[in-house]
Scaffold this active site. Structure first.
Site, short mmCIF file in Angstrom:
data_model
loop_
_atom_site.label_atom_id
_atom_site.label_comp_id
_atom_site.label_asym_id
_atom_site.label_seq_id
_atom_site.Cartn_x
_atom_site.Cartn_y
_atom_site.Cartn_z
N PRO A 13 0.73 -1.34 -0.07
CA PRO A 13 0.12 0.08 0.06
C PRO A 13 0.89 1.18 0.02
O PRO A 13 1.93 1.46 0.67
CB PRO A 13 -0.83 -0.16 1.36
CG PRO A 13 -0.16 -1.14 2.18
CD PRO A 13 0.49 -1.94 1.11
N ASN A 14 0.30 2.14 -1.01
CA ASN A 14 0.74 3.63 -0.86
C ASN A 14 2.11 3.80 -1.53
O ASN A 14 2.54 4.96 -1.86
CB ASN A 14 1.09 4.34 0.65
CG ASN A 14 -0.28 4.21 1.38
OD1 ASN A 14 -1.20 4.55 0.63
ND2 ASN A 14 -0.51 3.73 2.46
N ARG A 21 5.05 11.11 -0.91
CA ARG A 21 5.60 10.71 0.34
C ARG A 21 7.08 11.32 0.49
O ARG A 21 7.51 12.13 -0.22
CB ARG A 21 5.57 9.24 0.28
CG ARG A 21 4.08 8.48 0.06
CD ARG A 21 4.22 7.05 0.43
NE ARG A 21 4.18 6.72 1.53
CZ ARG A 21 4.29 5.40 2.00
NH1 ARG A 21 4.32 4.62 1.07
NH2 ARG A 21 4.44 5.12 3.09
N TYR A 26 12.17 7.72 1.18
CA TYR A 26 11.68 6.86 0.10
C TYR A 26 12.58 7.25 -1.32
O TYR A 26 12.29 6.74 -2.21
CB TYR A 26 10.36 6.98 -0.30
CG TYR A 26 9.41 6.66 0.94
CD1 TYR A 26 9.62 5.27 1.68
CD2 TYR A 26 8.43 7.21 1.77
CE1 TYR A 26 9.11 4.81 2.79
CE2 TYR A 26 7.98 6.90 2.84
CZ TYR A 26 8.03 5.57 3.17
OH TYR A 26 7.43 5.39 4.38
N ASN A 77 8.03 -5.88 -1.02
CA ASN A 77 7.85 -4.57 -0.23
C ASN A 77 6.43 -4.60 0.37
O ASN A 77 5.60 -4.15 -0.39
CB ASN A 77 8.12 -3.26 -0.90
CG ASN A 77 8.24 -2.01 -0.06
OD1 ASN A 77 7.87 -2.01 1.23
ND2 ASN A 77 8.70 -0.96 -0.30
N ALA A 80 3.30 -0.87 4.77
CA ALA A 80 2.64 -0.85 6.01
C ALA A 80 2.26 -2.25 6.52
O ALA A 80 2.53 -2.51 7.83
CB ALA A 80 1.61 0.14 6.11
N HIS A 83 4.43 -4.34 9.23
CA HIS A 83 4.31 -4.04 10.63
C HIS A 83 3.52 -4.80 11.49
O HIS A 83 3.37 -4.90 12.55
CB HIS A 83 4.65 -2.59 11.12
CG HIS A 83 5.63 -2.07 10.00
ND1 HIS A 83 6.96 -2.34 10.07
CD2 HIS A 83 5.55 -0.96 9.21
CE1 HIS A 83 7.46 -1.65 9.26
NE2 HIS A 83 6.67 -0.73 8.47
N ASP A 90 1.66 -15.42 7.16
CA ASP A 90 1.28 -16.54 6.88
C ASP A 90 1.18 -16.88 5.40
O ASP A 90 1.63 -18.15 4.99
CB ASP A 90 -0.12 -16.95 7.43
CG ASP A 90 -0.20 -16.68 9.17
OD1 ASP A 90 1.01 -16.95 9.60
OD2 ASP A 90 -1.29 -16.83 9.57
N GLU A 101 12.84 -9.57 1.38
CA GLU A 101 11.93 -8.56 1.93
C GLU A 101 12.52 -7.25 1.48
O GLU A 101 13.75 -7.19 1.94
CB GLU A 101 11.81 -8.57 3.45
CG GLU A 101 10.95 -7.56 3.99
CD GLU A 101 10.74 -7.45 5.50
OE1 GLU A 101 11.50 -8.55 6.11
OE2 GLU A 101 10.54 -6.62 6.17
N HIS A 103 12.83 -2.79 1.43
CA HIS A 103 12.34 -1.37 1.76
C HIS A 103 13.09 -0.49 1.23
O HIS A 103 14.32 -0.33 1.23
CB HIS A 103 11.98 -1.40 3.39
CG HIS A 103 11.27 -2.58 3.95
ND1 HIS A 103 9.98 -2.42 3.82
CD2 HIS A 103 11.73 -3.54 4.71
CE1 HIS A 103 9.49 -3.40 4.60
NE2 HIS A 103 10.62 -4.13 4.87
N LEU A 104 12.53 0.58 0.86
CA LEU A 104 13.11 1.93 0.40
C LEU A 104 13.97 2.63 1.50
O LEU A 104 14.95 2.91 1.35
CB LEU A 104 12.05 2.91 -0.21
CG LEU A 104 11.37 2.24 -1.54
CD1 LEU A 104 10.11 2.99 -1.75
CD2 LEU A 104 12.34 2.45 -2.66
N SER A 105 13.24 2.82 2.64
CA SER A 105 13.86 3.44 3.84
C SER A 105 14.42 2.15 4.73
O SER A 105 14.06 1.04 4.28
CB SER A 105 12.64 4.09 4.39
OG SER A 105 11.72 3.24 5.07
N ARG A 110 13.43 4.37 12.02
CA ARG A 110 12.46 5.12 12.19
C ARG A 110 11.40 5.07 13.55
O ARG A 110 11.99 4.57 14.26
CB ARG A 110 11.55 5.06 10.84
CG ARG A 110 12.47 5.28 9.60
CD ARG A 110 11.72 4.95 8.25
NE ARG A 110 10.65 5.84 8.31
CZ ARG A 110 9.55 5.80 7.17
NH1 ARG A 110 9.44 5.09 6.46
NH2 ARG A 110 8.46 6.63 7.22
N ARG A 114 7.67 0.69 13.49
CA ARG A 114 8.33 0.18 12.17
C ARG A 114 9.35 -0.70 12.49
O ARG A 114 9.86 -1.24 11.62
CB ARG A 114 8.69 1.43 11.26
CG ARG A 114 7.68 2.34 10.89
CD ARG A 114 8.29 3.12 9.72
NE ARG A 114 7.30 4.36 9.46
CZ ARG A 114 6.31 4.56 8.72
NH1 ARG A 114 5.97 3.58 8.00
NH2 ARG A 114 5.59 5.67 9.04
#
Ligand code: DQA
Length: 150
Positions: A13-14, A21, A26, A77, A80, A83, A90, A101, A103-105, A110, A114
């Site tokens: 999402p997002n 953002r 990001y 990725n 949200a 978390h 699952d 996995e 992540h950009l950040s 943070r 997170r």
């Protein structure tokens, strides 16, 4: 698993709104530019990718089921959902091929909420904090995993 195997690159999402953002977390690329970078790097590395984004948990779970059924490697990725989504964890646990996995950040640098990843425990490895280069690094790592398995 072979290098002609399609790698699903799934985005949660997002991430389609990267242009709106925080750039400090990001980076400068919008989602279409990130999509293109992943396509270009995959091509350079001789990898086949299928890049998707959804804001919907059920859709992401469906894509993980598809990857499990067809033994697709996955670069993911979960945004949200990372978390707090036990359902996504699952589904990720069903995968048979490697799961990276991404992540950009760097979520660990943070807010405290997170710092927990539901996914990390079922992933082959996690890459975060390098903005769009996290995806580049994930593709390089995936190529190594695929080649080691041939
Ligand atoms: C993110 C980090 C998450 O904490 C956040 O909710 C995102 C993006 C990243 O790529 O840095 O949406 O997964």
């Amino acid at each position: 698993m072979s290098s002609t195997e399609t790698i699903l690159v799934l985005n949660g999402p997002n991430l389609s709104r990267l242009d709106l953002r925080e750039r400090t977390h990001y980076g400068e690329l919008n989602y279409p530019q990130l999509h293109k970078l992943v396509e270009d790097v995959a091509q350079e590395l001789g990898l086949k990718v299928d890049i998707r984004q959804s804001d919907d948990e059920a859709t992401l779970i469906g894509w993980l089921h598809e990857a499990a059924d067809h033994s697709h490697p996955v670069i993911f990725n979960p945004a949200a959902f990372t978390h707090y989504s036990v359902a996504i964890r699952d589904a990720a646990a069903l995968l048979r091929a490697p799961l990276i996995e991404v992540h950009l950040s760097n979520p660990l640098a943070r807010e405290e909420f997170r710092h927990t990843s539901m996914i990390a425990g079922v992933a082959t490895g996690t890459i975060g904090g390098f903005k769009e280069d996290s995806y580049r690094l994930a593709l390089i790592a995936m190529k190594g995993l695929i080649e080691a398995n041939q």
